[in-house]
Design a protein around this motif. Structure first.
Motif, PDB file in Angstrom:
ATOM      1  N   LEU A 103      49.239  42.790  44.159  1.00 12.97           N
ATOM      2  CA  LEU A 103      47.790  42.683  44.019  1.00 12.97           C
ATOM      3  C   LEU A 103      47.332  41.455  43.228  1.00 12.97           C
ATOM      4  O   LEU A 103      46.160  41.112  43.223  1.00 12.97           O
ATOM      5  CB  LEU A 103      47.220  43.943  43.353  1.00 12.97           C
ATOM      6  CG  LEU A 103      47.406  45.252  44.119  1.00 12.97           C
ATOM      7  CD1 LEU A 103      46.660  46.383  43.419  1.00 12.97           C
ATOM      8  CD2 LEU A 103      46.933  45.122  45.558  1.00 12.97           C
ATOM      9  N   ASP A 104      48.268  40.792  42.574  1.00 16.38           N
ATOM     10  CA  ASP A 104      47.899  39.589  41.826  1.00 16.38           C
ATOM     11  C   ASP A 104      49.152  38.749  41.658  1.00 16.38           C
ATOM     12  O   ASP A 104      49.776  38.759  40.606  1.00 16.38           O
ATOM     13  CB  ASP A 104      47.304  39.985  40.462  1.00 16.38           C
ATOM     14  CG  ASP A 104      46.759  38.791  39.687  1.00 16.38           C
ATOM     15  OD1 ASP A 104      46.585  38.919  38.461  1.00 16.38           O
ATOM     16  OD2 ASP A 104      46.518  37.736  40.306  1.00 16.38           O
ATOM     17  N   ILE A 105      49.509  38.054  42.710  1.00 17.17           N
ATOM     18  CA  ILE A 105      50.849  37.499  42.788  1.00 17.17           C
ATOM     19  C   ILE A 105      51.068  36.273  41.905  1.00 17.17           C
ATOM     20  O   ILE A 105      52.192  35.975  41.524  1.00 17.17           O
ATOM     21  CB  ILE A 105      51.242  37.203  44.255  1.00 17.17           C
ATOM     22  CG1 ILE A 105      52.732  36.962  44.377  1.00 17.17           C
ATOM     23  CG2 ILE A 105      50.437  36.010  44.788  1.00 17.17           C
ATOM     24  CD1 ILE A 105      53.224  36.988  45.810  1.00 17.17           C
ATOM     25  N   MET A 106      50.031  35.547  41.591  1.00 19.97           N
ATOM     26  CA  MET A 106      50.149  34.296  40.810  1.00 19.97           C
ATOM     27  C   MET A 106      51.222  33.408  41.432  1.00 19.97           C
ATOM     28  O   MET A 106      51.116  33.040  42.576  1.00 19.97           O
ATOM     29  CB  MET A 106      50.444  34.612  39.346  1.00 19.97           C
ATOM     30  CG  MET A 106      49.278  35.253  38.649  1.00 19.97           C
ATOM     31  SD  MET A 106      49.394  35.013  36.870  1.00 19.97           S
ATOM     32  CE  MET A 106      49.023  36.632  36.297  1.00 19.97           C
ATOM     33  N   LEU A 165      48.012  38.767  46.932  1.00 20.73           N
ATOM     34  CA  LEU A 165      46.592  38.575  46.649  1.00 20.73           C
ATOM     35  C   LEU A 165      46.448  37.654  45.454  1.00 20.73           C
ATOM     36  O   LEU A 165      47.291  37.639  44.552  1.00 20.73           O
ATOM     37  CB  LEU A 165      45.914  39.909  46.339  1.00 20.73           C
ATOM     38  CG  LEU A 165      45.422  40.719  47.538  1.00 20.73           C
ATOM     39  CD1 LEU A 165      46.599  41.212  48.385  1.00 20.73           C
ATOM     40  CD2 LEU A 165      44.588  41.906  47.083  1.00 20.73           C
ATOM     41  N   GLY A 166      45.381  36.885  45.462  1.00 26.25           N
ATOM     42  CA  GLY A 166      45.139  35.994  44.343  1.00 26.25           C
ATOM     43  C   GLY A 166      43.768  35.380  44.466  1.00 26.25           C
ATOM     44  O   GLY A 166      42.991  35.718  45.357  1.00 26.25           O
ATOM     45  N   THR A 167      43.473  34.460  43.572  1.00 25.87           N
ATOM     46  CA  THR A 167      42.138  33.910  43.539  1.00 25.87           C
ATOM     47  C   THR A 167      42.026  32.558  44.222  1.00 25.87           C
ATOM     48  O   THR A 167      40.943  32.141  44.581  1.00 25.87           O
ATOM     49  CB  THR A 167      41.686  33.755  42.078  1.00 25.87           C
ATOM     50  OG1 THR A 167      42.806  33.314  41.309  1.00 25.87           O
ATOM     51  CG2 THR A 167      41.223  35.087  41.518  1.00 25.87           C
ATOM     52  N   SER A 168      43.139  31.886  44.355  1.00 25.01           N
ATOM     53  CA  SER A 168      43.071  30.541  44.924  1.00 25.01           C
ATOM     54  C   SER A 168      43.988  30.429  46.118  1.00 25.01           C
ATOM     55  O   SER A 168      45.193  30.591  46.003  1.00 25.01           O
ATOM     56  CB  SER A 168      43.471  29.534  43.834  1.00 25.01           C
ATOM     57  OG  SER A 168      44.091  28.408  44.393  1.00 25.01           O
ATOM     58  N   MET A 169      43.426  30.139  47.271  1.00 25.75           N
ATOM     59  CA  MET A 169      44.223  30.048  48.496  1.00 25.75           C
ATOM     60  C   MET A 169      45.282  28.960  48.378  1.00 25.75           C
ATOM     61  O   MET A 169      46.421  29.144  48.810  1.00 25.75           O
ATOM     62  CB  MET A 169      43.315  29.775  49.705  1.00 25.75           C
ATOM     63  CG  MET A 169      44.016  29.834  51.049  1.00 25.75           C
ATOM     64  SD  MET A 169      45.042  31.302  51.297  1.00 25.75           S
ATOM     65  CE  MET A 169      43.947  32.341  52.252  1.00 25.75           C
ATOM     66  N   ALA A 170      44.924  27.859  47.779  1.00 26.00           N
ATOM     67  CA  ALA A 170      45.885  26.767  47.643  1.00 26.00           C
ATOM     68  C   ALA A 170      47.113  27.231  46.878  1.00 26.00           C
ATOM     69  O   ALA A 170      48.251  26.968  47.267  1.00 26.00           O
ATOM     70  CB  ALA A 170      45.228  25.587  46.933  1.00 26.00           C
ATOM     71  N   PHE A 229      55.115  35.891  54.876  1.00 29.57           N
ATOM     72  CA  PHE A 229      54.193  35.921  53.737  1.00 29.57           C
ATOM     73  C   PHE A 229      52.754  35.834  54.224  1.00 29.57           C
ATOM     74  O   PHE A 229      52.429  34.992  55.058  1.00 29.57           O
ATOM     75  CB  PHE A 229      54.489  34.764  52.783  1.00 29.57           C
ATOM     76  CG  PHE A 229      53.634  34.783  51.539  1.00 29.57           C
ATOM     77  CD1 PHE A 229      52.514  33.969  51.425  1.00 29.57           C
ATOM     78  CD2 PHE A 229      53.949  35.638  50.490  1.00 29.57           C
ATOM     79  CE1 PHE A 229      51.719  33.992  50.281  1.00 29.57           C
ATOM     80  CE2 PHE A 229      53.155  35.678  49.341  1.00 29.57           C
ATOM     81  CZ  PHE A 229      52.047  34.855  49.237  1.00 29.57           C
ATOM     82  N   HIS A 230      51.908  36.701  53.698  1.00 31.84           N
ATOM     83  CA  HIS A 230      50.491  36.662  54.031  1.00 31.84           C
ATOM     84  C   HIS A 230      49.662  36.507  52.768  1.00 31.84           C
ATOM     85  O   HIS A 230      49.675  37.398  51.912  1.00 31.84           O
ATOM     86  CB  HIS A 230      50.066  37.961  54.731  1.00 31.84           C
ATOM     87  CG  HIS A 230      50.850  38.233  55.967  1.00 31.84           C
ATOM     88  ND1 HIS A 230      50.627  37.572  57.143  1.00 31.84           N
ATOM     89  CD2 HIS A 230      51.867  39.096  56.190  1.00 31.84           C
ATOM     90  CE1 HIS A 230      51.475  38.015  58.053  1.00 31.84           C
ATOM     91  NE2 HIS A 230      52.244  38.938  57.500  1.00 31.84           N
ATOM     92  N   PRO A 231      48.972  35.394  52.654  1.00 26.53           N
ATOM     93  CA  PRO A 231      48.114  35.244  51.480  1.00 26.53           C
ATOM     94  C   PRO A 231      46.718  35.817  51.731  1.00 26.53           C
ATOM     95  O   PRO A 231      46.195  35.682  52.830  1.00 26.53           O
ATOM     96  CB  PRO A 231      48.035  33.718  51.311  1.00 26.53           C
ATOM     97  CG  PRO A 231      48.213  33.182  52.702  1.00 26.53           C
ATOM     98  CD  PRO A 231      49.002  34.178  53.487  1.00 26.53           C
ATOM     99  N   ILE A 232      46.172  36.440  50.723  1.00 24.39           N
ATOM    100  CA  ILE A 232      44.773  36.894  50.805  1.00 24.39           C
ATOM    101  C   ILE A 232      44.067  36.430  49.537  1.00 24.39           C
ATOM    102  O   ILE A 232      44.352  36.916  48.442  1.00 24.39           O
ATOM    103  CB  ILE A 232      44.663  38.422  50.930  1.00 24.39           C
ATOM    104  CG1 ILE A 232      45.367  38.910  52.189  1.00 24.39           C
ATOM    105  CG2 ILE A 232      43.187  38.832  50.949  1.00 24.39           C
ATOM    106  CD1 ILE A 232      45.249  40.415  52.408  1.00 24.39           C
TER     107      ILE A 232
END
Lengths: 497, 391
Positions: free
Chosen positions: A247-250, A277-282, A304-307
């Motif tokens: 939920l907050d992969i950093m 999941l995280g706050t910055s797509m980059a 891997f799937h980023p959200i």
């Protein structure tokens, strides 16, 4: 308008009432600490020089904090007149000016049983002076917190001016460092109260690098990672296809260790799908790249799937489950920024995912609730964390300063900000463990293997005498001396039918 | 720090020199009374600032405080509180520790000392009775070297009377201990020595000739280090004339190279100059001290009081004046009553030798054109101006 490419975070500048609207009822969840005896008065103790000298002052903090606050309206201190005209009142959105009965802090703290003060003080008068200075600082800090909690901003401001001159974050005394950062957080809070804005600016790069530095000098993050990994490993035993949702992969520091074990499983590695999941797509994409490379080197099949959303803002359709997959969800709680968003939605997502295992690591401190509650708990919490750093590194170590300033101070800032780390007015859970239990998830006690992992990590850190592991209620807790700091627990979805 | 052209919206601090940009915009907004912009910028600065971070974060923090006080018209109150708190926690040991450490890592103050001592010794050569009137902010750290020179140089050691003029903010509270040490040191050096302390109640500009107790047979030198800027702007002419009436053999003047005076009615210009100067100073501090230095923190906090005084307090707000002027501006004033005295080659050699003892980056620059004096430069930027004058 402004130079540079920055804009307001999340679009809207919310004008938020600075009054504390988030009341909560004391949880039915067992309270770890209880005060049964009133604290005894502090005796003068000599101050240590050189290495961390905080034992005596930390005690003072605890003693001051443990005695219930008697007055909500602070009397004049140090001869400062009660001047209410310092700030233009029409710009402060205030709640009614009447005295509100404070809630006693949710957790009251026992006096820390401590006695390891080796007295190497040079001169008694110097030690006494330092002790008095420490007492003054802490008294002022607490009075300032009370002023803020009753929204007496001019008074708080005055006390903060004094405090900022008294406390240094470079001091040999851990308690003084704590005071310096709490002062800074309250000063920021006072300004935000005046401005009426609330949404935080989050400098992700510097947070991540401070987080990594913390991971290097302290066992707390590793504790979270390794005990959770153990629980996940056990839950995913013999599964061919797994879906891990962080939920907050950093930067995904946790996962290489797990991948390694999965890849060298006796019956071969599973196919691993990971949603981060995280706050910055980059940053998410970078994390994904790193993890994919690692998995490939291990010969493990990996997606891997980023959200780039907070868990509570995620539409469940964005996290589709595939048939035959065992789902593991992991979350490490922190106060660096709001990772989950609307907690109810996050919970709903978890229910829909119906994971085989949810690993949760919580900070043992209030992220929500009244200002004073958050203040008292976080003061206790961070005093312990600062103490632990003080035992590992000398007071002038720049790395220690970077962690305290770049990470811990940021958390303190957020905890004391209007509404806590979320600063959004969204409802936040008091205790995730309690919520999971209420929603029908079943707790899986942390196994002996998890305990062994925790022990292994502690052995990596020399002053392991200070760190303590508590086991109970099916959870594993890592703390510093008597103070519990992080609690790891594991949950599973109740089988239907 | 990498400068990203396309910085993330969440991370304005990824832009280099973000602090200067935000701070100047806020100063402009305040002078234009653009309330919503003021709020927006104060909020951003509040989020990003920290007195314990890097240079940008520190500048943001201290200038934010000044801007906030300006916007809420609470500058005087804030300043008074800070000064009174600093006074309370001020001790001889702490002040001494800070200045000695500063002098160890940076020639910022010792430059002026060496230059001034050179001029004073030259001007008072051969005199038997010396009277030095010291109006400075360096806690008498200048004088041990001079005493040493007096003891070793002349055939007959002259008698030295030192009058130290102090105000509350210029170390008045610690003079007792300083005085005792000076007397002890002079005894050690074998220099006949007398010390008197003259306390000026409020403004330095109120100092009068009578307060100093001059005697007929002495040769007077006046030493002003960071002093003239503490005289009210309108009173500077009178103050200089008063100094002239003391009939000194030499007046040494050392000031930091910044102009907060000519722009004092234009807020944004004054803000810009203030930001420029303190950026240089803070960067110098960061490079000179260890990253976790308490002494540097004390110096930064002292700066924050000055910044507040210049940017958030009115002229007649009751706070002590702290408006710097540049060397060329002081020259114009001093030329009304004095003529410039150039530093001897020996004095300049001494200064050069001094600078060699420090990290690279420091250099000398003689004043150009009509101006007189010597500049200390840091990374080719003039930062401190030293000069000598005779009647």
């Amino acid at each position: 308008m402004m130079k540079g490419d920055f804009e307001v975070v999340h679009g809207a500048i919310n004008l938020v009432q600075p009054s504390e609207t988030w009341d909560y009822t004391p949880a039915g969840f067992p309270v770890p600490h209880h005060i049964s005896n009133p604290p005894t008065s502090p005796t003068a103790r000599p101050v240590l020089d050189g290495h961390c000298t905080n034992t005596d002052l930390s005690d003072l903090i605890m003693e001051q904090v443990a005695s219930p606050f008697s007055e909500a309206s602070p009397s004049t201190t140090n001869g400062f007149p009660m001047d209410t005209s310092a700030l233009p009142t029409d710009n402060i959105t205030t709640s009614p000016d009447e005295y509100r009965s404070r809630k006693a802090p949710r957790r009251v703290y026992e006096r820390t049983v401590c006695g390891s003060g080796e007295s190497r003080s040079s001169s008694k008068s110097l030690a006494e002076r330092d002790h008095e200075h420490g007492l003054n600082m802490i008294t002022l800090l607490l009075e300032c917190a009370v002023a803020i909690s009753t929204e007496n901003l001019p008074q708080a401001n005055r006390m903060l001016l004094e405090l900022t001159q008294m406390a240094s974050p470079y001091s040999a005394s851990c308690a003084e460092r704590v005071v310096a950062y709490f002062t800074k957080a309250m000063a920021s809070r006072v300004m935000n109260s005046w401005l009426g804005f609330c949404s935080p600016l989050v400098p992700h790069k510097s947070i991540l690098s401070a987080f990594q530095a913390f991971n290097n000098i302290s066992p707390f993050i590793k504790f979270a990672h390794f005990t959770a990994n153990q629980a996940i490993l056990e839950a995913l035993h013999q599964k061919e296809r797994v879906h891990i949702i962080d939920l907050d992969i950093m930067q995904g520091l946790q996962w290489p260790a797990l991948f390694h074990i999965l890849a060298t499983r006796a019956d071969g590695p599973p196919h691993v799908r990971m949603t981060g999941l995280g706050t910055s797509m980059a940053m998410l994409e970078e994390t994904g790249r790193q993890l994919s490379n690692f998995a490939r080197r291990l010969g493990m099949s990996f997606e891997f799937h980023p959200i780039a959303k907070r868990a509570g803002d995620v539409d469940p359709s964005m996290v589709p489950s595939q048939r035959g997959e065992a789902v593991a969800v992991h979350w490490l709680q922190h106060a660096l920024y709001d990772a989950t968003g609307p907690d109810r939605n996050t919970m709903r997502l978890l229910e829909l995912l119906a994971p085989r295992v949810i690993t949760l690591v919580e900070q043992e401190m209030a992220h929500t609730g009244s200002f004073l509650d958050r203040f008292v708990e976080s003061l206790h919490y961070y005093s312990a964390v600062f103490d632990s750093l003080g035992m590992s590194l000398p007071f002038d170590n720049p790395g220690r300063h970077r962690v305290e300033h770049g990470l811990l101070s940021r958390e303190i800032n957020n905890i004391l900000a209007i509404g806590g780390p979320a600063r959004s007015g969204e409802e936040k859970f008091v205790s995730w463990r309690m919520e999971l239990a209420c929603r029908g998830f079943v707790q899986m006690p942390m196994s002996g293997n998890s305990m062994a992992q925790a022990q292994l990590i502690l052995n990596m850190f020399p002053p392991s005498l200070g760190y303590t592991i508590f086991q109970g209620d099916g959870t594993l807790r890592l703390g510093w001396k008597e103070t519990r700091l992080y609690t790891a627990s594991a949950w599973t979805t109740r089988p239907t039918r | 720090m990498s400068t990203s052209r396309q910085s993330e919206p969440d991370d304005p601090s990824a832009n280099e020199k973000w602090a200067a940009s935000l701070l100047l915009d806020c100063a402009k907004a305040i002078s234009e009374k653009d309330s919503s912009k003021i709020h927006q910028l104060l909020w951003m600065l509040n989020e990003l600032a920290s007195p314990y971070g890097d240079c940008d974060q520190k500048l943001a923090s201290y200038f934010l405080q000044a801007l906030f006080c300006k916007a809420t018209e609470s500058g005087e109150r804030c300043y008074k509180t800070l000064v009174s708190v600093a006074e309370k926690s001020h001790s001889f040991e702490s002040a001494r520790k800070v200045i000695l450490k500063f002098q160890e890592v940076s020639p910022w103050t010792t430059f002026g000392h060496v230059a001034s001592n050179g001029a004073i010794l030259e001007a008072l050569e051969g005199e038997a009775k010396l009277h030095i009137i010291d109006i400075s902010n360096t806690y008498c750290t200048q004088w041990p070297t001079l005493l040493e020179a007096l003891a070793t140089r002349s055939d007959e050691t002259p008698h030295l009377r030192l009058t130290v003029v102090v105000t509350v903010s210029m170390g008045g509270s610690v003079m007792k201990e300083i005085g005792q040490r000076m007397e002890k040191f002079a005894r050690l050096m074998g220099v006949p020595f007398e010390l008197q302390v003259v306390r000026v109640a409020s403004q330095l500009g109120e100092l009068k000739e009578e307060d100093l107790g001059l005697r007929e047979d002495e040769a007077v030198a006046v030493n002003c280090i960071g002093a003239l800027r503490r005289v009210g702007v309108e009173e500077r002419g009178d103050f200089i004339r008063m100094l002239c009436n003391l009939r000194p053999r030499v007046v040494t003047v050392v000031e930091e190279e910044a102009d907060f005076t000519s722009t004092r009615s234009e807020y944004v210009k004054c803000f810009e100059e203030c930001l420029r100067f303190y950026t240089v100073f803070f960067e110098m501090l960061e490079e000179s001290f260890a990253p976790t230095s308490n002494e540097r923190l004390m110096l930064e906090r002292e700066c924050s009081r000055s910044i507040l005084s210049v940017l958030a307090c009115d002229e007649d707000g009751g706070g002590e004046c702290d408006r710097r002027e540049k060397g060329s501006q002081w020259c114009a004033r001093l030329m009304e009553a004095f003529s410039p005295m150039s530093f001897s080659d020996d004095a300049i050699d001494d200064v050069r030798a001094l600078l060699k003892r420090y990290r690279s980056g420091w250099s000398l620059l003689p004043a150009q054109g009509d101006d007189s004096g010597l500049y200390l430069t840091w990374k080719d930027e003039p930062v401190v101006w030293a000069s000598a004058w005779k009647p």
